[in-house]
Design a protein around this motif. Structure first.
Motif, PDB file in Angstrom:
ATOM      1  N   GLY A  87     -42.381 -39.839 -12.094  1.00 53.48           N
ATOM      2  CA  GLY A  87     -42.300 -41.087 -11.343  1.00 53.48           C
ATOM      3  C   GLY A  87     -41.991 -40.799  -9.894  1.00 53.48           C
ATOM      4  N   THR A  88     -41.352 -41.743  -9.217  1.00 56.35           N
ATOM      5  CA  THR A  88     -41.069 -41.653  -7.791  1.00 56.35           C
ATOM      6  C   THR A  88     -39.599 -41.344  -7.564  1.00 56.35           C
ATOM      7  OG1 THR A  88     -42.795 -43.291  -7.364  1.00 56.35           O
ATOM      8  CG2 THR A  88     -41.207 -42.893  -5.590  1.00 56.35           C
ATOM      9  N   PHE A  89     -39.346 -40.376  -6.691  1.00 50.78           N
ATOM     10  CA  PHE A  89     -37.989 -40.046  -6.274  1.00 50.78           C
ATOM     11  C   PHE A  89     -37.849 -40.430  -4.815  1.00 50.78           C
ATOM     12  CE2 PHE A  89     -38.549 -37.473  -9.969  1.00 50.78           C
ATOM     13  CZ  PHE A  89     -37.284 -37.437 -10.556  1.00 50.78           C
TER      14      PHE A  89
ATOM     15  N   ASP B 217     -25.473 -33.859 -12.408  1.00 53.72           N
ATOM     16  CA  ASP B 217     -25.030 -33.476 -13.738  1.00 53.72           C
ATOM     17  C   ASP B 217     -25.815 -32.241 -14.166  1.00 53.72           C
ATOM     18  OD1 ASP B 217     -27.567 -34.465 -14.423  1.00 53.72           O
ATOM     19  OD2 ASP B 217     -26.794 -36.287 -15.341  1.00 53.72           O
ATOM     20  N   ASP B 218     -25.894 -31.952 -15.453  1.00 46.84           N
ATOM     21  CA  ASP B 218     -26.636 -30.782 -15.922  1.00 46.84           C
ATOM     22  C   ASP B 218     -28.143 -30.938 -15.748  1.00 46.84           C
ATOM     23  OD1 ASP B 218     -24.325 -29.500 -16.666  1.00 46.84           O
ATOM     24  OD2 ASP B 218     -24.424 -30.147 -18.747  1.00 46.84           O
ATOM     25  N   HIS B 219     -28.621 -32.171 -15.603  1.00 49.13           N
ATOM     26  CA  HIS B 219     -30.062 -32.425 -15.495  1.00 49.13           C
ATOM     27  C   HIS B 219     -30.533 -32.508 -14.042  1.00 49.13           C
ATOM     28  CE1 HIS B 219     -33.944 -33.557 -17.063  1.00 49.13           C
ATOM     29  NE2 HIS B 219     -33.961 -34.636 -16.304  1.00 49.13           N
ATOM     30  N   PHE B 220     -29.815 -33.264 -13.229  1.00 47.19           N
ATOM     31  CA  PHE B 220     -30.141 -33.418 -11.807  1.00 47.19           C
ATOM     32  C   PHE B 220     -29.052 -32.764 -10.963  1.00 47.19           C
ATOM     33  CE2 PHE B 220     -32.155 -37.238 -13.676  1.00 47.19           C
ATOM     34  CZ  PHE B 220     -33.461 -37.007 -13.278  1.00 47.19           C
ATOM     35  N   ASN B 221     -29.471 -32.025  -9.944  1.00 44.68           N
ATOM     36  CA  ASN B 221     -28.513 -31.380  -9.063  1.00 44.68           C
ATOM     37  C   ASN B 221     -29.014 -31.495  -7.628  1.00 44.68           C
ATOM     38  OD1 ASN B 221     -26.481 -29.871  -7.976  1.00 44.68           O
ATOM     39  ND2 ASN B 221     -27.238 -27.916  -8.701  1.00 44.68           N
ATOM     40  N   SER B 222     -28.278 -32.209  -6.793  1.00 48.86           N
ATOM     41  CA  SER B 222     -28.670 -32.357  -5.397  1.00 48.86           C
ATOM     42  C   SER B 222     -27.837 -31.413  -4.528  1.00 48.86           C
ATOM     43  CB  SER B 222     -28.493 -33.799  -4.927  1.00 48.86           C
ATOM     44  OG  SER B 222     -27.138 -34.165  -4.975  1.00 48.86           O
TER      45      SER B 222
ATOM     46  N   MET C 292     -32.158 -31.417  -0.934  1.00 48.85           N
ATOM     47  CA  MET C 292     -32.946 -30.917  -2.064  1.00 48.85           C
ATOM     48  C   MET C 292     -32.457 -31.568  -3.358  1.00 48.85           C
ATOM     49  SD  MET C 292     -32.893 -26.923  -0.989  1.00 48.85           S
ATOM     50  CE  MET C 292     -31.140 -27.026  -0.661  1.00 48.85           C
ATOM     51  N   LEU C 293     -33.391 -31.716  -4.294  1.00 43.60           N
ATOM     52  CA  LEU C 293     -33.058 -32.195  -5.632  1.00 43.60           C
ATOM     53  C   LEU C 293     -33.681 -31.233  -6.625  1.00 43.60           C
ATOM     54  CD1 LEU C 293     -31.843 -34.414  -7.468  1.00 43.60           C
ATOM     55  CD2 LEU C 293     -34.120 -35.465  -7.484  1.00 43.60           C
ATOM     56  N   GLN C 294     -32.854 -30.683  -7.494  1.00 41.09           N
ATOM     57  CA  GLN C 294     -33.325 -29.784  -8.546  1.00 41.09           C
ATOM     58  C   GLN C 294     -33.285 -30.542  -9.865  1.00 41.09           C
ATOM     59  OE1 GLN C 294     -31.353 -25.984  -8.748  1.00 41.09           O
ATOM     60  NE2 GLN C 294     -31.852 -25.752 -10.900  1.00 41.09           N
ATOM     61  N   ILE C 295     -34.385 -30.478 -10.611  1.00 39.26           N
ATOM     62  CA  ILE C 295     -34.461 -31.108 -11.931  1.00 39.26           C
ATOM     63  C   ILE C 295     -34.517 -29.990 -12.957  1.00 39.26           C
ATOM     64  CG2 ILE C 295     -35.708 -32.688 -13.437  1.00 39.26           C
ATOM     65  CD1 ILE C 295     -37.019 -33.827 -10.852  1.00 39.26           C
TER      66      ILE C 295
ATOM     67  N   LYS D   1     -20.940 -34.334   8.840  1.00 42.43           N
ATOM     68  CA  LYS D   1     -19.687 -34.788   8.235  1.00 42.43           C
ATOM     69  C   LYS D   1     -19.743 -36.229   7.755  1.00 42.43           C
ATOM     70  CE  LYS D   1     -16.874 -31.521  10.740  1.00 42.43           C
ATOM     71  NZ  LYS D   1     -15.788 -31.305  11.673  1.00 42.43           N
ATOM     72  N   THR D   2     -20.547 -37.058   8.391  1.00 40.33           N
ATOM     73  CA  THR D   2     -20.553 -38.477   8.019  1.00 40.33           C
ATOM     74  C   THR D   2     -21.816 -38.902   7.275  1.00 40.33           C
ATOM     75  OG1 THR D   2     -21.519 -39.115  10.143  1.00 40.33           O
ATOM     76  CG2 THR D   2     -19.106 -39.073   9.998  1.00 40.33           C
ATOM     77  N   ALA D   3     -22.724 -37.976   7.016  1.00 39.35           N
ATOM     78  CA  ALA D   3     -23.987 -38.336   6.361  1.00 39.35           C
ATOM     79  C   ALA D   3     -23.745 -38.761   4.914  1.00 39.35           C
ATOM     80  CB  ALA D   3     -24.955 -37.160   6.402  1.00 39.35           C
ATOM     81  N   LYS D   4     -24.376 -39.855   4.547  1.00 35.17           N
ATOM     82  CA  LYS D   4     -24.357 -40.330   3.161  1.00 35.17           C
ATOM     83  C   LYS D   4     -25.751 -40.074   2.598  1.00 35.17           C
ATOM     84  CE  LYS D   4     -23.875 -44.264   0.149  1.00 35.17           C
ATOM     85  NZ  LYS D   4     -23.940 -45.707   0.045  1.00 35.17           N
ATOM     86  N   ILE D   5     -25.823 -39.256   1.552  1.00 36.08           N
ATOM     87  CA  ILE D   5     -27.100 -38.885   0.949  1.00 36.08           C
ATOM     88  C   ILE D   5     -27.163 -39.462  -0.455  1.00 36.08           C
ATOM     89  CG2 ILE D   5     -28.547 -36.956   0.214  1.00 36.08           C
ATOM     90  CD1 ILE D   5     -26.965 -35.291   2.348  1.00 36.08           C
ATOM     91  N   GLN D   6     -28.297 -40.072  -0.786  1.00 32.45           N
ATOM     92  CA  GLN D   6     -28.453 -40.683  -2.108  1.00 32.45           C
ATOM     93  C   GLN D   6     -29.855 -40.414  -2.622  1.00 32.45           C
ATOM     94  OE1 GLN D   6     -28.141 -44.975  -2.089  1.00 32.45           O
ATOM     95  NE2 GLN D   6     -27.458 -44.971  -4.198  1.00 32.45           N
ATOM     96  N   TRP D   7     -29.944 -39.912  -3.848  1.00 28.45           N
ATOM     97  CA  TRP D   7     -31.229 -39.731  -4.524  1.00 28.45           C
ATOM     98  C   TRP D   7     -31.372 -40.824  -5.571  1.00 28.45           C
ATOM     99  CZ3 TRP D   7     -35.242 -36.540  -3.599  1.00 28.45           C
ATOM    100  CH2 TRP D   7     -35.034 -35.465  -2.740  1.00 28.45           C
ATOM    101  N   GLN D   8     -32.593 -41.386  -5.658  1.00 24.27           N
ATOM    102  CA  GLN D   8     -32.892 -42.416  -6.648  1.00 24.27           C
ATOM    103  C   GLN D   8     -34.192 -42.068  -7.351  1.00 24.27           C
ATOM    104  OE1 GLN D   8     -32.841 -45.682  -3.779  1.00 24.27           O
ATOM    105  NE2 GLN D   8     -31.122 -46.548  -4.927  1.00 24.27           N
TER     106      GLN D   8
END
Length: 89
Positions: free
Chosen positions: A64-66, A31-36, A52-55, A9-16
């Motif tokens: 590059g690096t994610f 968005d339409d390109h990246f979907n976590s 998970m991250l879907q491209i 419930k309190t987890a903050k998830i961020q993809w870069q």
């Protein structure tokens, strides 16, 4: 990526993403390109938070690096993965 003992419930998830030409990490927005997405899995083991991250429609600038960063009131962690172009010899 997965991480044990994260509060759902309190987890903050961020993809870069940092492109192959260097520079700084840029935060990704769904968005339409990246979907976590993420879920909790705990069958026959300690609870794990799966990220998970879907491209969609990979383009050259996606290489590059994610980095996935997760934090909650118990701590934080991050992991990186490299998306590279494979070449056949």
């Amino acid at each position: 990526f997965h991480m044990s003992s994260i509060s759902y419930k309190t987890a903050k998830i961020q993809w870069q993403h940092k492109s192959v030409d260097g520079g700084n990490f840029k935060t990704l927005i769904d968005d339409d390109h990246f979907n976590s997405s993420h879920y909790i899995w705990s069958y026959d083991r300690p609870r794990e938070h799966i990220m998970m991250l879907q491209i969609n429609r990979v383009i050259t600038s996606d290489f590059g690096t994610f980095r996935c960063s997760v934090s909650d009131s118990y701590g934080s962690g991050s992991a990186e993965v490299q998306l590279a172009i494979a070449t056949l010899n």
